[in-house]
Design an enzyme around this catalytic site. Structure first.
Site, PDB file in Angstrom:
ATOM      1  N   CYS A   2       0.795  -1.226   0.000  1.00  0.00           N
ATOM      2  CA  CYS A   2       0.000   0.000   0.000  1.00  0.00           C
ATOM      3  C   CYS A   2       0.834   1.285   0.000  1.00  0.00           C
ATOM      4  O   CYS A   2       1.875   1.357   0.631  1.00  0.00           O
ATOM      5  CB  CYS A   2      -0.896   0.041   1.224  1.00  0.00           C
ATOM      6  SG  CYS A   2      -1.848  -1.421   1.492  1.00  0.00           S
ATOM      7  N   TRP A  73      -3.051  -2.700  -1.331  1.00  0.00           N
ATOM      8  CA  TRP A  73      -2.724  -4.100  -1.629  1.00  0.00           C
ATOM      9  C   TRP A  73      -3.546  -4.914  -0.643  1.00  0.00           C
ATOM     10  O   TRP A  73      -3.323  -4.836   0.568  1.00  0.00           O
ATOM     11  CB  TRP A  73      -1.221  -4.305  -1.430  1.00  0.00           C
ATOM     12  CG  TRP A  73      -0.685  -5.603  -1.952  1.00  0.00           C
ATOM     13  CD1 TRP A  73      -0.206  -5.832  -3.215  1.00  0.00           C
ATOM     14  CD2 TRP A  73      -0.503  -6.821  -1.232  1.00  0.00           C
ATOM     15  NE1 TRP A  73       0.239  -7.125  -3.314  1.00  0.00           N
ATOM     16  CE2 TRP A  73       0.069  -7.765  -2.125  1.00  0.00           C
ATOM     17  CE3 TRP A  73      -0.784  -7.231   0.070  1.00  0.00           C
ATOM     18  CZ2 TRP A  73       0.366  -9.065  -1.750  1.00  0.00           C
ATOM     19  CZ3 TRP A  73      -0.479  -8.540   0.437  1.00  0.00           C
ATOM     20  CH2 TRP A  73       0.081  -9.432  -0.473  1.00  0.00           C
ATOM     21  N   LYS A 489      14.031 -14.970 -10.057  1.00  0.00           N
ATOM     22  CA  LYS A 489      13.806 -13.880 -11.018  1.00  0.00           C
ATOM     23  C   LYS A 489      12.842 -14.326 -12.101  1.00  0.00           C
ATOM     24  O   LYS A 489      11.927 -13.604 -12.472  1.00  0.00           O
ATOM     25  CB  LYS A 489      15.122 -13.456 -11.706  1.00  0.00           C
ATOM     26  CG  LYS A 489      16.052 -12.570 -10.948  1.00  0.00           C
ATOM     27  CD  LYS A 489      15.575 -11.178 -10.642  1.00  0.00           C
ATOM     28  CE  LYS A 489      14.763 -11.088  -9.425  1.00  0.00           C
ATOM     29  NZ  LYS A 489      15.199 -11.112  -8.124  1.00  0.00           N
ATOM     30  N   GLU A 492       9.186 -14.801 -10.696  1.00  0.00           N
ATOM     31  CA  GLU A 492       8.559 -13.527 -10.295  1.00  0.00           C
ATOM     32  C   GLU A 492       7.953 -12.782 -11.478  1.00  0.00           C
ATOM     33  O   GLU A 492       6.856 -12.262 -11.384  1.00  0.00           O
ATOM     34  CB  GLU A 492       9.610 -12.585  -9.669  1.00  0.00           C
ATOM     35  CG  GLU A 492       9.931 -12.851  -8.229  1.00  0.00           C
ATOM     36  CD  GLU A 492      11.023 -11.918  -7.716  1.00  0.00           C
ATOM     37  OE1 GLU A 492      10.879 -11.402  -6.612  1.00  0.00           O
ATOM     38  OE2 GLU A 492      12.040 -11.697  -8.429  1.00  0.00           O
ATOM     39  N   HIS A 508      18.693 -36.251  -6.229  1.00  0.00           N
ATOM     40  CA  HIS A 508      17.746 -36.669  -5.195  1.00  0.00           C
ATOM     41  C   HIS A 508      16.335 -36.163  -5.474  1.00  0.00           C
ATOM     42  O   HIS A 508      15.581 -35.876  -4.552  1.00  0.00           O
ATOM     43  CB  HIS A 508      18.231 -36.183  -3.827  1.00  0.00           C
ATOM     44  CG  HIS A 508      19.600 -36.689  -3.502  1.00  0.00           C
ATOM     45  ND1 HIS A 508      19.845 -37.998  -3.178  1.00  0.00           N
ATOM     46  CD2 HIS A 508      20.798 -36.071  -3.521  1.00  0.00           C
ATOM     47  CE1 HIS A 508      21.151 -38.149  -2.980  1.00  0.00           C
ATOM     48  NE2 HIS A 508      21.747 -36.992  -3.186  1.00  0.00           N
ATOM     49  N   LYS A 607       6.653  -4.668  -3.812  1.00  0.00           N
ATOM     50  CA  LYS A 607       8.073  -4.338  -3.676  1.00  0.00           C
ATOM     51  C   LYS A 607       8.491  -4.347  -2.220  1.00  0.00           C
ATOM     52  O   LYS A 607       9.582  -4.754  -1.871  1.00  0.00           O
ATOM     53  CB  LYS A 607       8.298  -2.953  -4.300  1.00  0.00           C
ATOM     54  CG  LYS A 607       9.743  -2.483  -4.280  1.00  0.00           C
ATOM     55  CD  LYS A 607      10.559  -3.273  -5.259  1.00  0.00           C
ATOM     56  CE  LYS A 607      12.030  -2.958  -5.208  1.00  0.00           C
ATOM     57  NZ  LYS A 607      12.832  -4.070  -5.772  1.00  0.00           N
TER      58      LYS A 607
HETATM   59  C1  G6P Z   1       9.463  -8.695  -1.822  1.00  0.00           C
HETATM   60  C2  G6P Z   1      10.122  -8.175  -3.076  1.00  0.00           C
HETATM   61  C3  G6P Z   1      11.442  -8.900  -3.301  1.00  0.00           C
HETATM   62  C4  G6P Z   1      12.333  -8.748  -2.077  1.00  0.00           C
HETATM   63  C5  G6P Z   1      11.632  -9.209  -0.804  1.00  0.00           C
HETATM   64  C6  G6P Z   1      12.409  -8.806   0.432  1.00  0.00           C
HETATM   65  O1  G6P Z   1       9.063 -10.002  -2.010  1.00  0.00           O
HETATM   66  O2  G6P Z   1       9.269  -8.362  -4.191  1.00  0.00           O
HETATM   67  O3  G6P Z   1      12.103  -8.346  -4.430  1.00  0.00           O
HETATM   68  O4  G6P Z   1      13.498  -9.490  -2.270  1.00  0.00           O
HETATM   69  O5  G6P Z   1      10.343  -8.603  -0.695  1.00  0.00           O
HETATM   70  O6  G6P Z   1      12.404  -7.414   0.527  1.00  0.00           O
HETATM   71  P1  G6P Z   1      13.516  -6.516   1.195  1.00  0.00           P
HETATM   72  O7  G6P Z   1      13.082  -5.117   0.909  1.00  0.00           O
HETATM   73  O8  G6P Z   1      13.498  -6.853   2.662  1.00  0.00           O
HETATM   74  O9  G6P Z   1      14.824  -6.858   0.581  1.00  0.00           O
END
Ligand code: G6P
Length: 612
Positions: A2, A73, A489, A492, A508, A607
């Site tokens: 948000c 969100w 990556k 996502e 395994h 993000k």
């Molecule tokens: C979210 C973002 C990721 C990030 C993760 C941890 O899932 O989409 O890109 O790696 O949060 O966030 P931070 O800000 O703690 O690195």
């Protein structure tokens, strides 16, 4: 997650608020809304993107020099127009926007229902605005006092902004656990959940601390109290970020721009900290704690997502170079599993945003157990750097694409510097090896430039694999976390299923999946466990797997064995993650673009994950 924007000043609020919401789009959201103060409060909201809100509002009355706006969100209640913020109070006198979660909302809601309040949405936010109204009417106190009393009754996290028809020249903002920044302009104020909507208007900002309430009033100075009613002195800081960092600068997407910014971002993360010719590594932010780090019995690294992958690289670095035992923990697990933490542990929290709720909770636990807490963070002034004992900023610049790229390589760069410094203090590294590594680290940005020049080749490989349904990423040693990050990556941003595995562990389980339909990405660089990885490549070949390899430039052996080859410059195995991840970022990017995905704002992702 948000986003919040608020404005009060001489200008029309609507265009400022909408621009601010666009700037916050990168955080991830599923509905948006705005409230403007004129004679009445005018409130518009819509499910979907900010542009859909703008289309809905077109032609309607948007006059007013005070306003609040929000991107939501969904947590409590589905994404819908009704659940979108702002929310009105019962009498429509107050409007509120809120980030975070009110945990005891159902108890308060039942009580308010008994008192005759009606709820039109499923949100916890509506509970808060009704509660404030109830207190205001019953106690006959000013708005800020009603907000303060309400906040003493709620459990959970919040960043809120409230406007009232009865105090049309005032906004009240408060935070706990969710970030909030107040920008101070010329006879105007801006409020936002991060500095990105503010930077084009003013560089003077005040970051609110937990349980602080800001009273932002036309023609008055900013005043702050806390929820215990104590007056606080606003601490004005200068924003370092520039507007150009928030724009795409000619690239199609922020993610591509950020991939290409990595040579610069890594240089910035090393600036003033690495002096290779003089053989010096100096991390000013943790200088008072570096003996603690060097003497730590154990390092506990905790993080989420991509930052957790950087933490895994950190484990290899600290154990290999400084001989300190390391455990790497998902913050979400660490916080709930009653972890064993000693006073001579160093807990290292890694986060791009500095706002991740689980990482913040992990800090809390570590603090209660008396450990030393260090941070590695990208966003200056965010919550994590303010909760840790000391830390190092990555200085990668704002990262807007949801999929993290330059923040990862900057985190790994800082971890490398930290591990080298700890190794030096502990005498676990020879001067020759120390100097060799820092000299190589110093020229890593140029090596990344060389990889980026292969952009077109990687794009062609992406075209071959865009319709694959599953991917496997394999690497060993320092390249194992890179395999995990490569897979993350891809999933996502392309929504293709991808898994990362240590290459030997493939036997395994994942080996059962291998057939000619399934691309396998091997990170098979010459140093480290090269021969072992070659054996694993042969095992895949024997089962008709299709192989894309990231290999060291000039490696003829790997070239003969694999279907597609991406070469990267030679580097010590300690530094290879900084190089090997770059082609994987580009591969994911181009596959996602070819599949017409929303690369910068992938579905369902945020993000900055400010809820657990
Ligand atoms: C979210 C973002 C990721 C990030 C993760 C941890 O899932 O989409 O890109 O790696 O949060 O966030 P931070 O800000 O703690 O690195």
């Amino acid at each position: 997650m948000c986003g919040i924007v608020g404005y009060i000043g001489p200008k029309e609020a609507y265009p400022i608020l909408m621009k601010g919401l666009h700037r916050l789009e990168y955080r991830g959201y599923d509905s948006a809304g705005v409230a403007l103060m004129d004679q009445e409060i005018k409130l518009y909201k819509q499910k979907g993107k900010v542009s859909e809100l703008e289309a809905f509002v077109k032609g309607k009355d948007v006059k007013g020099t005070v306003g609040i706006a929000h991107t939501r969100w969904a947590t409590h209640g589905e994404p819908s127009q009704i659940n979108a913020h702002p929310h009105f109070s019962e009498t429509k006198t107050l409007a509120i926007i809120h980030n975070g979660i009110i945990e005891n909302y159902s108890v308060i809601r039942e009580e308010l229902k008994r008192r005759g309040y009606h709820f039109s949405s499923d949100t916890d936010t509506e509970v808060l605005v009704h509660l404030i109204e109830d207190i205001k009417f019953n106690e006959k106190v000013p708005l800020e006092e009603a907000v303060r009393i309400a906040l003493t009754q709620v459990v959970g996290a919040y960043a809120i902004v409230i406007m009232s028809k009865l105090s049309p020249n005032k906004l009240i903002a408060a935070r706990k656990g969710s970030p909030l920044v107040v920008g101070i302009g010329n006879e105007e104020f801006f409020i936002a959940s991060d500095a990105t909507p503010i930077v084009e208007y003013t560089k003077d900002v005040v970051y609110l601390d937990d349980e602080e309430i800001a009273i932002v009033e036309r023609d008055k100075e900013l005043s702050i109290i806390d929820i215990r009613k104590e007056t606080k002195t606003p601490y004005v800081q200068k924003l370092e970020m520039s507007l150009s960092e928030l724009e795409k600068g000619g690239y199609d997407h922020f993610m591509l721009k950020e991939i290409f910014e990595q040579p610069r971002a890594i240089k910035d993360s090393m600036r003033g900290r690495l002096n290779a010719p003089l053989g010096i590594v100096k991390l000013g932010g943790i200088i008072d704690y570096e003996q603690k780090l060097a003497k730590a019995k154990r390092i506990l690294i905790t993080a989420c997502g991509t930052s957790w992958h950087a933490g895994l690289v950190g484990e290899y670095l600290f154990e290999d170079l400084a001989r300190i035992p390391v455990e790497v923990e998902y913050a979400s697990e660490f916080r709930y599993r009653n972890p064993v933490i000693y006073e001579d542990d160093v807990v290292l929290v890694i986060s791009q945003s500095g706002e991740t709720a689980d990482s913040l909770a992990a800090i809390d636990i570590a603090k209660r157990n008396g450990a030393t807490i260090l941070g590695i963070c990208n966003v200056v002034g965010s919550s994590i750097p303010r909760q840790t004992h000391a830390g190092v900023y990555t200085h990668a610049g704002p990262e807007i694409g949801v999929a993290s790229t330059k923040a990862f390589t900057a985190q790994v760069t800082i971890l490398t510097l930290m591990a080298l410094r700890a190794a030096q203090l502990r005498n676990t590294i020879s001067t020759t090896r120390f100097n060799q590594l820092i000299n190589e680290l110093d020229i890593i940005p140029e090596k990344i430039e060389a990889i980026l020049r292969q952009n077109d080749k990687i794009k062609k490989i992406a075209a071959k694999f865009k319709d694959s349904r599953n991917f496997l990423y394999l690497g060993r040693g320092y390249n194992f976390p890179v395999a995990l990050e490569g897979a993350l990556k891809l999933k996502e941003i392309s929504y293709i299923h991808a898994e990362g595995y240590p290459a030997a562990e493939m036997k395994h389980g994942p080996i059962a999946l291998i057939d000619k339909e399934m691309p396998i990405v091997f990170i098979a660089t010459r140093r480290g466990m090269y021969e072992k990885v070659i054996t694993n490549i042969q095992e895949v070949k024997a089962r008709n797997g299709v192989i894309i390899a990231i290999a060291t430039k000039g490696d003829k052996e790997v070239a003969k064995m694999v279907d597609y080859l991406i070469e990267i410059p030679d580097a010590d195995e300690v530094l290879v993650p900084l190089l090997a991840v770059i082609p994987l970022q580009l591969l994911s990017y181009y596959i996602a673009v070819m599949l017409k995905r929303n690369v910068d704002q992938p579905r369902n992702l945020a993000k900055s994950v400010t809820v657990e």
